[in-house]
Design an enzyme around this catalytic site. Structure first.
Site, PDB file in Angstrom:
ATOM      1  N   GLU A   1     -17.463  18.739   3.416  1.00  0.00           N
ATOM      2  CA  GLU A   1     -16.554  19.486   2.370  1.00  0.00           C
ATOM      3  C   GLU A   1     -17.164  19.306   1.026  1.00  0.00           C
ATOM      4  O   GLU A   1     -17.193  20.129   0.277  1.00  0.00           O
ATOM      5  CB  GLU A   1     -15.056  18.863   2.459  1.00  0.00           C
ATOM      6  CG  GLU A   1     -14.344  19.408   3.597  1.00  0.00           C
ATOM      7  CD  GLU A   1     -13.093  18.857   3.830  1.00  0.00           C
ATOM      8  OE1 GLU A   1     -12.594  18.165   3.060  1.00  0.00           O
ATOM      9  OE2 GLU A   1     -12.014  19.574   4.729  1.00  0.00           O
TER      10      GLU A   1
ATOM     11  N   GLY B   1       0.922  -1.295   0.012  1.00  0.00           N
ATOM     12  CA  GLY B   1      -0.019   0.229   0.144  1.00  0.00           C
ATOM     13  C   GLY B   1       0.798   1.325  -0.007  1.00  0.00           C
ATOM     14  O   GLY B   1       1.326   1.443   0.703  1.00  0.00           O
TER      15      GLY B   1
ATOM     16  N   GLY C   1       0.310   5.903   5.011  1.00  0.00           N
ATOM     17  CA  GLY C   1       1.137   5.215   6.100  1.00  0.00           C
ATOM     18  C   GLY C   1       2.370   4.349   5.259  1.00  0.00           C
ATOM     19  O   GLY C   1       3.633   4.432   5.718  1.00  0.00           O
TER      20      GLY C   1
ATOM     21  N   ALA D   1      -5.309  10.304   8.102  1.00  0.00           N
ATOM     22  CA  ALA D   1      -3.746  10.351   7.652  1.00  0.00           C
ATOM     23  C   ALA D   1      -2.828  10.426   8.857  1.00  0.00           C
ATOM     24  O   ALA D   1      -1.844   9.887   8.729  1.00  0.00           O
ATOM     25  CB  ALA D   1      -3.999  11.428   6.581  1.00  0.00           C
TER      26      ALA D   1
END
Lengths: 439, 439
Positions: free
Chosen positions: A177, A18, A22, A326
């Protein structure tokens, strides 16, 4: 026959699955460490997910929030990238199974993030649109503009209404948002692009199950966000869930029905553990249970970081594990990298447990309007909006992406325009062929 | 039921098919004229085709060379846009047939441009990739990067070679610019992104049927372009045609064979007249024969401009009609607009025949290298390259697009980087659903 073809270079191999927040921070921190770093991702780019909603509302080009993974690591000698889908793991053999063949690892880190969570509602899953990938964002943009173009061709009021009712589900930062951006599309773009359609025909709904939007923020900030959304004309429906949706009619938990062709789902995410992870170490939300070193329960050399990992080492503040944001992924990635470096250097006793440093949260509602909480401060309005922009610009990878995003924001601020409202669709016959090859 | 829903506003209706260079300039010049302007296009954007090759070689984002058509005409009151595919025309009834229903016209202009011409070679058509649409450019980018990623997974030298041999067919500006851009990918990007692949594995071929590249230019300029391509390491094969291609092996007219998975076809274009245009007024290259006023032969109120139109009113210089380039389309669009304005004002005797003003030609081969011919001058090298950039920047529609393209060029000039080398592919299940809806 294809195979990963990752060379043996005589160093322990760290395989990272991934290339999200991270994964890339972990890989970066292993620069110069006595290990071989192999990063796998199904895409060849890192996606800056916090700005996805601007792509789907024609505010940014697709390519400016994606950064090629190879570009990030071009000066890192011990680094190897392979574009591959990971399908399973055989921990007893230290083997990872992927779409391009099997790969041996000495250390394995799952940094696979999360996917949209429809909470088992199959009907909603089939008809709603998620907000997790770049292609979803582009498709939302295409789809939304198409609703306007097609509304012009209809005479039946109910059909037009279904096309111009846009429903966001989930009052977290993404939903807020997105709703704000839709409201600005209505305010600044619709009257210019579609003078034939009365602006009043377009309605924006934000549906949230809890009593307030942005419920990870303070009550005061939630209220400010709610006021901001109301001012922009968003219909906020609180304490309400989506019960059913057939692609046209939405049924809410209070029995109300809404006509809409567009249900944008930002109500939750969940992990996607690969085959081979024992089911008894998978927590609710499909997260893998890890200890305070991010080691997957029961394994010494398998780690999980970020959204996919559930770590409960601060049960008072985070009884269900850390939030799927995040910041957690970045900090866990960095910590795991330091620990692996120590282990590889023969100092396993020096490794450190993860400690979360909450840097604050932010959400923007629209032009000159944002909410931010950090270091014990609560700010909102113009100043918070400037902070929001700066933080996002700085966090974006790559100088080019920063420049292009800044250019777009600068332009939009002064013109109120959204430049990328184009529909990229497939046409020519040979594209079908290409697509088959490319997929 | 859907229908065009274009209101009758008591003015003669001018229907323009196609939002390319010809169509938009025609529509712009009709601002304030006593007519209703209806523009139809299958896409909702104007595409700046001269920079397509930069999108396909990861130099520009897709959205920066497309400009929303509605954005161009937002201050033009007599203007209506509908996104529609035009399928046929019934001249006797003044009716246009489209995918969204029938539309009456008083004046009709075909500005439908051209499509890739494979000159009847079905095998090539099936396996080669054209260079006319935005989606083709994105797909080329995806496809090319994928060849590199996949090469890493192979061990068979011949298979790798087929993936890293890139063949351009057609030595006009598009082929030359594309070949130059590929050479720069090899020079500046490949060593950084793919240190595991020796640069020598990548080969670039440019195949041209005539004795020289850029044969619309002077011999001197052609030679300069050829030298530039050689310096960049492009294998230019002149006097040679493509005979066969099965997606893997290319057979040339000289009997030579080449392994390549990527055949990019820029060898020619042709018109696509709609049903209802009598076949006896369709010239070779599928262009519609028009008189010096761009009126389609045999009709008073049907026009064709740009690539789709074949006008021979300067047989000495242009015995087969004007070249299929943007300049001709723009000038014809403007002239037709003036003539329609005069006719609508009741001064049909004042209309003027088309007179082509050749503003020159340009092609860029790469960094600091271009060829330009205008006003009797022939320039090349750095200065021509600056001129090339300025002219293209100025011709791009919209301030935002100019800014973003300039930002990318500025960045690339100093870093030698190409930022948009990402593969946007489809993944999640609900995207399949979305795609079906969007198409």
């Amino acid at each position: 026959m294809i195979q990963p073809n990752v060379p043996e270079i005589g160093l322990p191999r760290v395989v990272i699955v991934g290339g999200g927040f991270g994964g890339i921070n972990l890989a970066k921190q292993l620069k110069g460490a006595p290990v071989q770093v192999v990063l796998l991702d199904r895409n060849n780019y890192h996606l800056f997910q916090p700005l996805l909603y601007q792509v789907s509302t024609a505010g940014l080009e697709t390519d400016s929030i994606a950064f090629p993974l190879r570009g990030i690591f071009k000066h890192q000698k011990n680094f190897y990238f392979r574009m591959a889908e990971v399908t399973g793991v055989r921990p007893a053999e230290n083997i990872l199974e992927t779409g391009i063949g099997e790969l041996h690892y000495d250390y394995l880190i799952f940094a696979t993030g999360s996917t949209t969570n429809y909470f088992g509602n199959k009907a909603v899953e089939e008809h709603a649109i998620g907000m997790k990938s770049l292609i979803e964002a582009v498709q939302i943009r295409n789809y939304v503009i198409k609703q306007f173009e097609e509304s012009l061709l209809l005479n039946d009021a109910e059909e037009i209404q279904a096309k111009l009712n846009f429903v966001m589900v989930g009052g977290g930062p993404t939903g807020v948002e997105l709703a704000g951006a839709f409201a600005e599309l209505r305010k600044y773009i619709m009257p210019k692009d579609y003078p034939e359609l009365p602006v009043s025909l377009m309605k924006i709904y934000l549906i949230e199950g809890s009593p307030r939007v942005l419920n990870g923020f303070s009550e005061q900030s939630s209220q400010k966000a709610l006021d901001g959304l109301h001012k922009l004309g968003v219909n906020v429906i609180l304490n309400t869930f989506v019960k059913e949706y057939d692609g046209e009619t939405l049924t809410l938990s209070n029995g109300e029905k809404l006509k809409s062709k567009s249900l944008l789902w930002a109500a939750g995410v969940k992990g996607v553990p690969v085959n081979g992870i024992p089911t008894d170490i998978i927590a609710p939300g499909s997260r893998i249970i890890v200890n305070e070193y991010n080691q997957v329960k029961g394994y010494e050399n398998i780690y999980a970081v970020g959204d996919i990992a559930q770590m409960i080492n601060d049960p008072e503040r985070f009884p269900k594990g850390y939030p799927m944001v995040a910041q957690v992924a970045i900090q866990q990635g960095v910590n795991v990298a330091h620990n692996i470096r120590l282990i590889a250097k023969g100092q396993p006793s020096a490794i450190k447990p993860f400690k979360y440093k909450d840097l604050g949260s932010m959400a923007t509602i629209g032009r000159n309007k944002a909410i931010a909480e950090f270091f014990g401060m609560k700010i909102s309005g113009y100043f918070a909006w400037i902070v929001w922009m700066l933080v996002h610009l700085m966090s974006l990878l790559g100088f080019r992406n920063k420049l292009v995003v800044f250019t777009n924001w600068f332009y939009r601020y002064f013109t109120y325009d959204r430049g990328t409202r184009i529909i990229i669709k497939r046409g020519a016959a040979n594209i079908v062929k290409l697509r088959q090859t490319v997929q």
